[in-house]
Write a protein that holds these residues in place. Structure first.
Motif, short mmCIF file in Angstrom:
data_model
loop_
_atom_site.label_atom_id
_atom_site.label_comp_id
_atom_site.label_asym_id
_atom_site.label_seq_id
_atom_site.Cartn_x
_atom_site.Cartn_y
_atom_site.Cartn_z
N GLY A 143 0.81 -1.21 0.00
CA GLY A 143 0.00 0.00 0.00
C GLY A 143 0.84 1.26 0.00
O GLY A 143 0.53 2.23 -0.71
N ASN A 182 2.29 1.80 -3.53
CA ASN A 182 1.28 2.35 -4.44
C ASN A 182 0.97 3.80 -4.13
O ASN A 182 0.79 4.62 -5.04
N THR A 183 0.90 4.13 -2.84
CA THR A 183 0.61 5.51 -2.45
C THR A 183 1.70 6.46 -2.94
O THR A 183 1.40 7.54 -3.48
N VAL A 243 -3.92 1.64 -10.77
CA VAL A 243 -2.93 2.67 -10.44
C VAL A 243 -2.90 3.79 -11.48
O VAL A 243 -2.94 4.98 -11.12
N THR A 265 -4.67 10.78 -1.48
CA THR A 265 -4.69 9.46 -2.13
C THR A 265 -5.25 8.38 -1.22
O THR A 265 -5.43 7.24 -1.67
N SER A 266 -5.53 8.71 0.04
CA SER A 266 -6.05 7.71 0.99
C SER A 266 -7.44 7.22 0.61
O SER A 266 -7.92 6.24 1.18
N SER A 299 -8.11 6.09 -2.38
CA SER A 299 -7.94 5.21 -3.55
C SER A 299 -8.60 3.85 -3.35
O SER A 299 -8.96 3.18 -4.32
N ASP A 315 -3.99 0.89 -1.56
CA ASP A 315 -3.08 1.94 -1.11
C ASP A 315 -2.77 1.71 0.36
O ASP A 315 -3.13 0.67 0.91
#
Length: 265
Positions: free
Chosen positions: A62, A65-66, A136, A208-209, A211, A218
């Motif tokens: 995660g 990806n973040t 993504v 982005t949290s 996602s 993420d």
């Protein structure tokens, strides 16, 4: 001003809160009440939640990806935001590009007037509904387009802060307006707004949290997966919060260092 971790660290309040909540959580558990050994119980809970079955891998994936989404979204936002800022500036100064300026204003109104989560859902479930595409890149497009609306206004403010004499100097040298903008105005504007752009990157990191709403793993989603597997919410979410906080504190430290160097130059 230097960042003194021993006196000004933002970690201390959160660590204190974490310790208090862990104490309350563990003290209320049957195991802790049975043997009264709080430290061993805390270690056991962390092991059972994160280490057992390698569940911490969800957090590592995660976080990767973040960071990927944040980095490439910021690049996309910078490119698109700079184009929008130039279009609006050219229209304001020369009265040209009326159609493009109208489109840019409409874009800013829509993007800034709707939640980023709704934009993400529309892009993934509506625009790319019939396309087999990884999550993504979709998240990068969504967050990049959202960030561009705010970066555009930051860059535009930086351009407007450059003295008008700089435009006149470029014109007196016989430079076209576009060349003057690229070679003279934008470099000065970027220097003035660089700290604000870095802060926008920090804000983007936290945005982005959301996602996980499209099924993307993420950092926040990784913690939620661990919660669903262990039925333990406190430890994974606190660990996620600490990871976010650590990354933000590190980035903020470097932004402050950058501001000091820019002010000294």
């Amino acid at each position: 001003m230097s960042f003194d971790f021993s006196k000004k660290s933002a970690l201390r309040p959160l660590i204190l809160v974490l310790a208090v909540f862990l104490f309350i959580s563990v003290a209320a558990s049957p195991a802790a009440a049975a043997d009264g050994n709080f430290i061993d119980t805390i270690v056991d809970k962390v092991y059972e939640t994160l280490i057992e079955d390698d569940r911490y891998q969800y957090l590592i994936t995660g976080l990767q990806n973040t960071l990927i989404i944040t980095f490439f979204s910021l690049i996309l936002g910078l490119v698109l935001g700079a184009l929008i800022a130039v279009v609006r500036t050219v229209h304001d100064m020369k009265g040209k590009l009326k159609l493009l300026n109208l489109i840019a204003r409409g874009y800013l109104t829509v993007i800034r007037g709707t939640p980023v989560l709704i934009q993400l859902l529309i892009i993934y479930f509506v625009i790319f509904a019939s396309v087999d595409i990884a999550m993504v890149p979709v998240a990068i497009v969504a967050f990049g387009m959202n960030s561009a609306a705010y970066i555009a206004e930051i860059i535009r403010a930086g351009i407007n802060a450059v003295p008008k004499g700089q435009f006149e100097a470029g014109s007196s040298l016989g430079l076209p307006f576009a060349i003057t903008m690229i070679t003279i105005i934008l470099p000065q504007a970027i220097k003035n707004i660089l700290p604000a752009l870095c802060n926008e990157g920090i804000v983007l990191l936290k945005e982005t949290s959301v996602s996980g709403y499209i099924g993307l793993t993420d950092l926040t989603r990784g913690g939620d997966i661990i919660r669903s597997l262990t039925y333990e919410a406190f430890i994974p979410y606190i660990v996620v919060a600490l990871i976010y906080l650590t990354v933000v504190v590190i980035l903020t430290y470097f932004v402050k260092k950058l501001e000091v160097k820019l002010n000294a130059s």
